[in-house]
Scaffold this motif. Structure first.
Motif, PDB file in Angstrom:
ATOM      1  N   LYS A 210       0.830  -1.214   0.000  1.00 61.43           N
ATOM      2  CA  LYS A 210       0.000   0.000   0.000  1.00 61.43           C
ATOM      3  C   LYS A 210       0.859   1.257   0.000  1.00 61.43           C
ATOM      4  N   GLU A 211       1.898   1.248   0.849  1.00 60.30           N
ATOM      5  CA  GLU A 211       2.782   2.425   0.925  1.00 60.30           C
ATOM      6  C   GLU A 211       3.462   2.669  -0.416  1.00 60.30           C
ATOM      7  N   PHE A 212       3.951   1.614  -1.035  1.00 59.75           N
ATOM      8  CA  PHE A 212       4.689   1.766  -2.286  1.00 59.75           C
ATOM      9  C   PHE A 212       3.773   2.271  -3.405  1.00 59.75           C
ATOM     10  N   LEU A 213       2.569   1.729  -3.495  1.00 60.73           N
ATOM     11  CA  LEU A 213       1.640   2.145  -4.553  1.00 60.73           C
ATOM     12  C   LEU A 213       1.157   3.580  -4.344  1.00 60.73           C
ATOM     13  N   GLN A 214       1.109   4.022  -3.089  1.00 58.44           N
ATOM     14  CA  GLN A 214       0.751   5.416  -2.828  1.00 58.44           C
ATOM     15  C   GLN A 214       1.913   6.362  -3.095  1.00 58.44           C
ATOM     16  N   PHE A 215       3.137   5.860  -2.922  1.00 63.63           N
ATOM     17  CA  PHE A 215       4.333   6.696  -3.062  1.00 63.63           C
ATOM     18  C   PHE A 215       4.709   6.922  -4.523  1.00 63.63           C
ATOM     19  N   PHE A 216       4.486   5.905  -5.377  1.00 62.04           N
ATOM     20  CA  PHE A 216       4.878   5.988  -6.790  1.00 62.04           C
ATOM     21  C   PHE A 216       3.680   5.679  -7.684  1.00 62.04           C
ATOM     22  N   ASP A 217       3.657   6.350  -8.829  1.00 66.96           N
ATOM     23  CA  ASP A 217       2.624   6.012  -9.809  1.00 66.96           C
ATOM     24  C   ASP A 217       3.129   4.900 -10.738  1.00 66.96           C
ATOM     25  N   LYS A 218       2.206   4.303 -11.439  1.00 73.35           N
ATOM     26  CA  LYS A 218       2.523   3.142 -12.272  1.00 73.35           C
ATOM     27  C   LYS A 218       3.523   3.495 -13.374  1.00 73.35           C
ATOM     28  N   THR A 219       3.407   4.683 -13.949  1.00 66.73           N
ATOM     29  CA  THR A 219       4.287   5.075 -15.052  1.00 66.73           C
ATOM     30  C   THR A 219       5.741   5.121 -14.623  1.00 66.73           C
ATOM     31  N   ARG A 220       5.989   5.717 -13.443  1.00 67.80           N
ATOM     32  CA  ARG A 220       7.368   5.816 -12.973  1.00 67.80           C
ATOM     33  C   ARG A 220       7.948   4.441 -12.646  1.00 67.80           C
ATOM     34  N   VAL A 221       7.126   3.583 -12.044  1.00 62.51           N
ATOM     35  CA  VAL A 221       7.608   2.246 -11.677  1.00 62.51           C
ATOM     36  C   VAL A 221       8.004   1.462 -12.922  1.00 62.51           C
ATOM     37  N   MET A 222       7.203   1.544 -13.963  1.00 67.45           N
ATOM     38  CA  MET A 222       7.475   0.765 -15.165  1.00 67.45           C
ATOM     39  C   MET A 222       8.572   1.380 -16.042  1.00 67.45           C
ATOM     40  N   SER A 223       8.908   2.642 -15.811  1.00 67.74           N
ATOM     41  CA  SER A 223       9.941   3.291 -16.627  1.00 67.74           C
ATOM     42  C   SER A 223      11.344   3.155 -16.042  1.00 67.74           C
ATOM     43  N   VAL A 224      11.456   2.606 -14.841  1.00 67.50           N
ATOM     44  CA  VAL A 224      12.764   2.448 -14.204  1.00 67.50           C
ATOM     45  C   VAL A 224      13.615   1.467 -14.995  1.00 67.50           C
ATOM     46  N   GLN A 225      14.889   1.813 -15.193  1.00 58.04           N
ATOM     47  CA  GLN A 225      15.812   0.966 -15.939  1.00 58.04           C
ATOM     48  C   GLN A 225      16.982   0.474 -15.086  1.00 58.04           C
ATOM     49  N   ARG A 226      17.316   1.166 -14.004  1.00 56.12           N
ATOM     50  CA  ARG A 226      18.468   0.794 -13.187  1.00 56.12           C
ATOM     51  C   ARG A 226      18.010   0.127 -11.888  1.00 56.12           C
ATOM     52  N   PRO A 227      18.767  -0.827 -11.365  1.00 55.86           N
ATOM     53  CA  PRO A 227      18.401  -1.475 -10.090  1.00 55.86           C
ATOM     54  C   PRO A 227      18.400  -0.473  -8.935  1.00 55.86           C
ATOM     55  N   TYR A 228      17.456  -0.617  -8.058  1.00 56.43           N
ATOM     56  CA  TYR A 228      17.319   0.196  -6.846  1.00 56.43           C
ATOM     57  C   TYR A 228      17.257   1.694  -7.179  1.00 56.43           C
ATOM     58  N   ALA A 229      16.594   2.006  -8.277  1.00 58.57           N
ATOM     59  CA  ALA A 229      16.491   3.414  -8.683  1.00 58.57           C
ATOM     60  C   ALA A 229      15.520   4.197  -7.789  1.00 58.57           C
ATOM     61  N   LEU A 230      14.589   3.516  -7.146  1.00 56.19           N
ATOM     62  CA  LEU A 230      13.600   4.208  -6.312  1.00 56.19           C
ATOM     63  C   LEU A 230      14.091   4.266  -4.870  1.00 56.19           C
ATOM     64  N   ILE A 231      15.279   4.807  -4.696  1.00 59.02           N
ATOM     65  CA  ILE A 231      15.925   4.849  -3.385  1.00 59.02           C
ATOM     66  C   ILE A 231      15.204   5.800  -2.432  1.00 59.02           C
ATOM     67  N   ASP A 232      14.422   6.736  -2.965  1.00 59.39           N
ATOM     68  CA  ASP A 232      13.710   7.662  -2.096  1.00 59.39           C
ATOM     69  C   ASP A 232      12.607   6.987  -1.297  1.00 59.39           C
ATOM     70  N   PHE A 233      12.340   5.713  -1.578  1.00 60.54           N
ATOM     71  CA  PHE A 233      11.358   4.977  -0.785  1.00 60.54           C
ATOM     72  C   PHE A 233      11.989   4.390   0.477  1.00 60.54           C
ATOM     73  N   ASP A 234      13.272   4.596   0.667  1.00 55.59           N
ATOM     74  CA  ASP A 234      13.985   3.996   1.792  1.00 55.59           C
ATOM     75  C   ASP A 234      13.437   4.473   3.142  1.00 55.59           C
ATOM     76  N   VAL A 235      13.103   5.745   3.249  1.00 62.59           N
ATOM     77  CA  VAL A 235      12.643   6.289   4.536  1.00 62.59           C
ATOM     78  C   VAL A 235      11.314   5.663   4.969  1.00 62.59           C
ATOM     79  N   PRO A 236      10.263   5.667   4.131  1.00 62.71           N
ATOM     80  CA  PRO A 236       9.026   5.015   4.569  1.00 62.71           C
ATOM     81  C   PRO A 236       9.199   3.516   4.800  1.00 62.71           C
ATOM     82  N   LEU A 237      10.106   2.889   4.050  1.00 65.37           N
ATOM     83  CA  LEU A 237      10.334   1.458   4.237  1.00 65.37           C
ATOM     84  C   LEU A 237      10.954   1.199   5.615  1.00 65.37           C
ATOM     85  N   GLN A 238      11.926   2.020   6.013  1.00 58.72           N
ATOM     86  CA  GLN A 238      12.565   1.839   7.314  1.00 58.72           C
ATOM     87  C   GLN A 238      11.581   2.106   8.454  1.00 58.72           C
ATOM     88  N   LYS A 239      10.721   3.098   8.283  1.00 60.51           N
ATOM     89  CA  LYS A 239       9.717   3.380   9.309  1.00 60.51           C
ATOM     90  C   LYS A 239       8.763   2.200   9.473  1.00 60.51           C
TER      91      LYS A 239
END
Length: 310
Positions: free
Chosen positions: A93-122
């Motif tokens: 739920k957190e991940f789907l609220q944090f990112f939209d589908k277009t950005r998730v599917m356009s990622v080309q590099r591993p671990y590119a969505l590093i800005d999700f680290d803070v909510p994940l750690q919480k």
């Protein structure tokens, strides 16, 4: 305790995000090997069911797959399973609220969505403190869900490349997740058909008992085989109606051929009982039998588990 969490794209296995607060591997024997298997699972999760677990000695990996994404967690094997899957649900739920589908599917590099680290750690810290968590999370529905549909338990052999595939020289038996054959929910029309089939079965049984009692009541009368045959036919009709209700409810493999045979037997029995029923009674029983057969023929079976959503 939860150690690692990974979010990957199940379509190509690309890792999108993971927690950066990694524990010391040397302080936890076997954790490094379990983490290696977790990363492998994040790349090949599309092979498996939508909800699985992989035991790794003192650790266990749980993951869910939904909407072309896989959410994995590595924790102690003693960590409650219901909390682990609740964590994965909240992570989804957190991940789907944090990112939209277009950005998730356009990622080309591993671990590119590093800005999700803070909510994940919480979220990880929240689930590593069960005392405060128990007052905030309602686990009753999820516990019931896990009892009704437990996760498929993987074995390490299933992680090997080409597992379950036959070659020209080897004849290994393919082992995949167990099939989950289940009818789609019975709609109102199906409920009516099921009720009418049971009602006809009760009517036929009571009529058969009445005919048998009437035959035995005439003590001085000569033995009448036709009365016994009539009573037996009513009992057969009762059994066939109950069996039709069973076919409506249970997803048997040969249910369509069995439904046709049941319908034909019911029609033959009704022809034999022509003189013992009114025309409306005959039409009612035949209509109910045809209606039940139609429901059996058209009811859809779900052979694969739906995508996991809580």
């Amino acid at each position: 305790m939860i150690y690692f969490a990974i979010v990957s794209r199940s379509t190509d296995g690309l890792a999108l995000a993971a927690n950066s607060d990694s524990p010391q591997m040397s302080a936890h024997p076997g954790l490094e090997d379990a983490y290696r298997k977790m990363k492998l699972l994040s790349r090949i999760s599309a092979r498996f069911e939508d909800r699985c677990s992989l035991p790794c000695n003192s650790y266990v990996i749980h993951f869910i797959t939904a909407l072309d994404l896989t959410f994995l967690v590595l924790c102690d094997i003693t960590y409650p399973q219901v909390l682990a899957f609740s964590f994965l649900s909240d992570l989804q739920k957190e991940f789907l609220q944090f990112f939209d589908k277009t950005r998730v599917m356009s990622v080309q590099r591993p671990y590119a969505l590093i800005d999700f680290d803070v909510p994940l750690q919480k979220l990880k810290q929240k689930y590593n403190n069960p005392r405060s968590l128990s007052t905030r999370v309602n686990l009753q529905d999820l516990s019931q869900e896990l009892r009704l549909r437990p996760p498929y338990v993987l074995c390490e052999e299933e992680l090997r490349p080409g597992y379950g595939q036959k070659s020209s020289t080897d004849h290994y038996k393919t082992t995949t997740a167990s099939s989950y054959t289940q009818f789609l929910p019975l709609h109102f029309i199906g409920v009516i058909s099921l009720t009418l089939s049971c009602f006809c079965a009760v009517l036929n049984f009571s009529r058969g008992v009445h005919v048998m009692n009437e035959t035995h009541s005439h003590i001085d009368a000569t033995f009448d085989l036709e009365h016994y045959q009539t009573g037996a036919t009513f009992f057969v009709c009762s059994f066939l109606s109950f069996y039709q209700a069973y076919l409506i409810y249970c997803p048997l493999k040969r249910r369509k051929s069995l439904a046709c045979a049941t319908l034909g037997s019911l029609c033959i029995c009704q022809l034999y009982l022509w003189e013992h029923r009114s025309i409306l009674g005959l039409l009612f029983h035949v209509t109910v039998a045809c209606y039940g057969t139609f429901v059996i023929m058209t009811r859809q079976v779900r052979n694969k588990l739906p995508q996991y959503t809580l």
